[in-house]
Design a protein around this motif. Structure first.
Motif, PDB file in Angstrom:
ATOM      1  N   LEU A 175     -73.715 -97.399 -40.780  1.00 26.72           N
ATOM      2  CA  LEU A 175     -72.484 -97.364 -39.998  1.00 26.72           C
ATOM      3  C   LEU A 175     -71.603 -96.272 -40.593  1.00 26.72           C
ATOM      4  N   GLN A 176     -70.987 -95.503 -39.729  1.00 22.97           N
ATOM      5  CA  GLN A 176     -70.184 -94.366 -40.175  1.00 22.97           C
ATOM      6  C   GLN A 176     -68.777 -94.472 -39.588  1.00 22.97           C
ATOM      7  N   TRP A 177     -67.819 -93.895 -40.287  1.00 21.51           N
ATOM      8  CA  TRP A 177     -66.456 -93.811 -39.791  1.00 21.51           C
ATOM      9  C   TRP A 177     -66.072 -92.346 -39.671  1.00 21.51           C
ATOM     10  N   TYR A 178     -65.389 -92.042 -38.556  1.00 19.44           N
ATOM     11  CA  TYR A 178     -64.938 -90.681 -38.262  1.00 19.44           C
ATOM     12  C   TYR A 178     -63.452 -90.705 -37.943  1.00 19.44           C
ATOM     13  N   ARG A 179     -62.795 -89.594 -38.217  1.00 26.18           N
ATOM     14  CA  ARG A 179     -61.392 -89.404 -37.861  1.00 26.18           C
ATOM     15  C   ARG A 179     -61.303 -88.283 -36.836  1.00 26.18           C
ATOM     16  N   GLN A 180     -60.387 -88.433 -35.881  1.00 26.06           N
ATOM     17  CA  GLN A 180     -60.176 -87.410 -34.871  1.00 26.06           C
ATOM     18  C   GLN A 180     -58.688 -87.181 -34.708  1.00 26.06           C
ATOM     19  N   ASN A 181     -58.241 -85.998 -35.079  1.00 28.84           N
ATOM     20  CA  ASN A 181     -56.861 -85.619 -34.823  1.00 28.84           C
ATOM     21  C   ASN A 181     -56.756 -85.198 -33.355  1.00 28.84           C
ATOM     22  N   SER A 182     -55.562 -85.317 -32.817  1.00 26.86           N
ATOM     23  CA  SER A 182     -55.360 -85.075 -31.400  1.00 26.86           C
ATOM     24  C   SER A 182     -55.885 -83.705 -30.987  1.00 26.86           C
ATOM     25  N   GLY A 183     -56.764 -83.698 -29.981  1.00 27.40           N
ATOM     26  CA  GLY A 183     -57.256 -82.441 -29.457  1.00 27.40           C
ATOM     27  C   GLY A 183     -58.263 -81.726 -30.329  1.00 27.40           C
ATOM     28  N   ARG A 184     -58.755 -82.390 -31.360  1.00 25.93           N
ATOM     29  CA  ARG A 184     -59.707 -81.739 -32.265  1.00 25.93           C
ATOM     30  C   ARG A 184     -61.040 -82.486 -32.281  1.00 25.93           C
ATOM     31  N   GLY A 185     -61.997 -81.896 -33.006  1.00 27.52           N
ATOM     32  CA  GLY A 185     -63.287 -82.558 -33.153  1.00 27.52           C
ATOM     33  C   GLY A 185     -63.225 -83.705 -34.150  1.00 27.52           C
ATOM     34  N   LEU A 186     -64.320 -84.410 -34.277  1.00 26.54           N
ATOM     35  CA  LEU A 186     -64.394 -85.544 -35.196  1.00 26.54           C
ATOM     36  C   LEU A 186     -64.793 -85.086 -36.595  1.00 26.54           C
ATOM     37  N   VAL A 187     -64.213 -85.749 -37.581  1.00 24.59           N
ATOM     38  CA  VAL A 187     -64.520 -85.442 -38.979  1.00 24.59           C
ATOM     39  C   VAL A 187     -65.157 -86.662 -39.614  1.00 24.59           C
ATOM     40  N   HIS A 188     -66.318 -86.468 -40.218  1.00 29.51           N
ATOM     41  CA  HIS A 188     -67.025 -87.564 -40.871  1.00 29.51           C
ATOM     42  C   HIS A 188     -66.268 -87.986 -42.134  1.00 29.51           C
ATOM     43  N   LEU A 189     -66.004 -89.299 -42.259  1.00 35.20           N
ATOM     44  CA  LEU A 189     -65.271 -89.813 -43.411  1.00 35.20           C
ATOM     45  C   LEU A 189     -66.192 -90.461 -44.431  1.00 35.20           C
ATOM     46  N   ILE A 190     -67.034 -91.373 -43.975  1.00 32.72           N
ATOM     47  CA  ILE A 190     -67.810 -92.166 -44.911  1.00 32.72           C
ATOM     48  C   ILE A 190     -68.974 -92.817 -44.177  1.00 32.72           C
ATOM     49  N   LEU A 191     -70.074 -93.008 -44.875  1.00 37.06           N
ATOM     50  CA  LEU A 191     -71.269 -93.646 -44.322  1.00 37.06           C
ATOM     51  C   LEU A 191     -71.659 -94.790 -45.238  1.00 37.06           C
ATOM     52  N   ILE A 192     -71.982 -95.935 -44.651  1.00 34.66           N
ATOM     53  CA  ILE A 192     -72.434 -97.085 -45.424  1.00 34.66           C
ATOM     54  C   ILE A 192     -73.765 -97.534 -44.848  1.00 34.66           C
ATOM     55  N   ARG A 193     -74.755 -97.686 -45.716  1.00 35.40           N
ATOM     56  CA  ARG A 193     -76.079 -98.080 -45.266  1.00 35.40           C
ATOM     57  C   ARG A 193     -76.116 -99.585 -44.984  1.00 35.40           C
ATOM     58  N   SER A 194     -77.104-100.006 -44.252  1.00 34.22           N
ATOM     59  CA  SER A 194     -77.176-101.422 -43.855  1.00 34.22           C
ATOM     60  C   SER A 194     -77.415-102.355 -45.039  1.00 34.22           C
ATOM     61  N   ASN A 195     -77.936-101.822 -46.156  1.00 37.21           N
ATOM     62  CA  ASN A 195     -78.164-102.679 -47.333  1.00 37.21           C
ATOM     63  C   ASN A 195     -76.994-102.608 -48.330  1.00 37.21           C
ATOM     64  N   GLU A 196     -75.918-101.936 -47.945  1.00 37.39           N
ATOM     65  CA  GLU A 196     -74.732-101.870 -48.787  1.00 37.39           C
ATOM     66  C   GLU A 196     -73.654-102.780 -48.226  1.00 37.39           C
ATOM     67  N   ARG A 197     -72.785-103.263 -49.086  1.00 37.64           N
ATOM     68  CA  ARG A 197     -71.725-104.176 -48.643  1.00 37.64           C
ATOM     69  C   ARG A 197     -70.348-103.538 -48.732  1.00 37.64           C
TER      70      ARG A 197
END
Lengths: 109, 115
Positions: free
Chosen positions: A32-54
């Motif tokens: 599962l990944q989280w992204y940030r998007q500022n208004s009118g811009r592309g998405l920026v990858h923030l962090i990725l967590i694998r399914s076996n991580e808590r």
């Protein structure tokens, strides 16, 4: 179709406060990944967590993942006005990244 | 490293006209994606390429949308003819390998308005 649903849809806080966003999804995932998007811009990858991580940390970000409940949360500590943006969770499974509906975060000075 | 390049940044066309978007991914990234993001929604995957082959185009409206990735590098997405509901931001993204848990790198997108 969108996999994840995020809660809340919008969040308004003051600088220095913590912001918590939640994401629920429906099917099994590799990560599962989280992204940030500022208004009118592309998405920026923030962090990725694998399914076996808590839990995972990156700077002021803390992500948790509960695969039994099919949910994740993103915590931004000590928020700043520059954190104002839309935040999306995205689940990866079967080599496909599927985005949620997003949370709009407004941080006021 | 250079990011994902997209052009044009903005495009306004009339319905029934055609339009094309261009994407240049990060050098060495084998996988390229086109997403459509309607205002207020999350991005929706339209098509995924692995090198120059299509991996997934199940959500691409093939009666009007087409995409190609020449020589496994640059890609173009075309809409012909455009409808009002195609108004959206079209995002291109690339990743090193679709089978590895890497984050995707997105371009700034092309904002399409169909009037």
């Amino acid at each position: 179709s969108q996999q994840g649903e995020e809660d809340p849809q919008a969040l308004s806080i003051q600088e220095g406060e913590n912001a918590t966003m939640n994401c629920s999804y429906k099917t099994s995932i590799n990560n599962l990944q989280w992204y940030r998007q500022n208004s009118g811009r592309g998405l920026v990858h923030l962090i990725l967590i694998r399914s076996n991580e808590r839990e995972k940390h990156s700077g002021r970000l803390r992500v948790t993942l509960d695969t039994s409940k099919k949910s994740s949360s993103l915590l931004i500590t000590a928020s700043r006005a520059a954190d104002t943006a839309s935040y999306f969770c995205a689940t990866e499974g079967f080599q496909k990244l599927v985005f949620g509906t997003g949370t709009r975060l407004l941080v006021s000075p | 490293e250079a990011g994902v390049a997209q052009s044009p940044r903005y495009k306004i066309i009339e319905k029934r006209q055609s339009v094309a978007f261009w994407c240049n991914p990060i050098s060495g990234h084998a996988t390229l994606y086109w997403y459509q993001q309607i205002l207020g929604q999350g991005p929706k995957l339209l098509i995924q390429f692995q090198n120059n082959g299509v991996v997934d185009d199940s959500q691409l409206p093939k009666d009007r949308f087409s995409a190609e990735r020449l020589k496994g590098v640059d890609s173009t997405l075309k809409i012909q003819p455009a409808k009002l509901e195609d108004s959206a931001v079209y995002l291109c993204a690339s990743s090193l390998d679709s089978q590895m848990p890497y984050g995707y790198t997105f371009g700034s997108g092309t904002r399409l308005t169909v009037v």
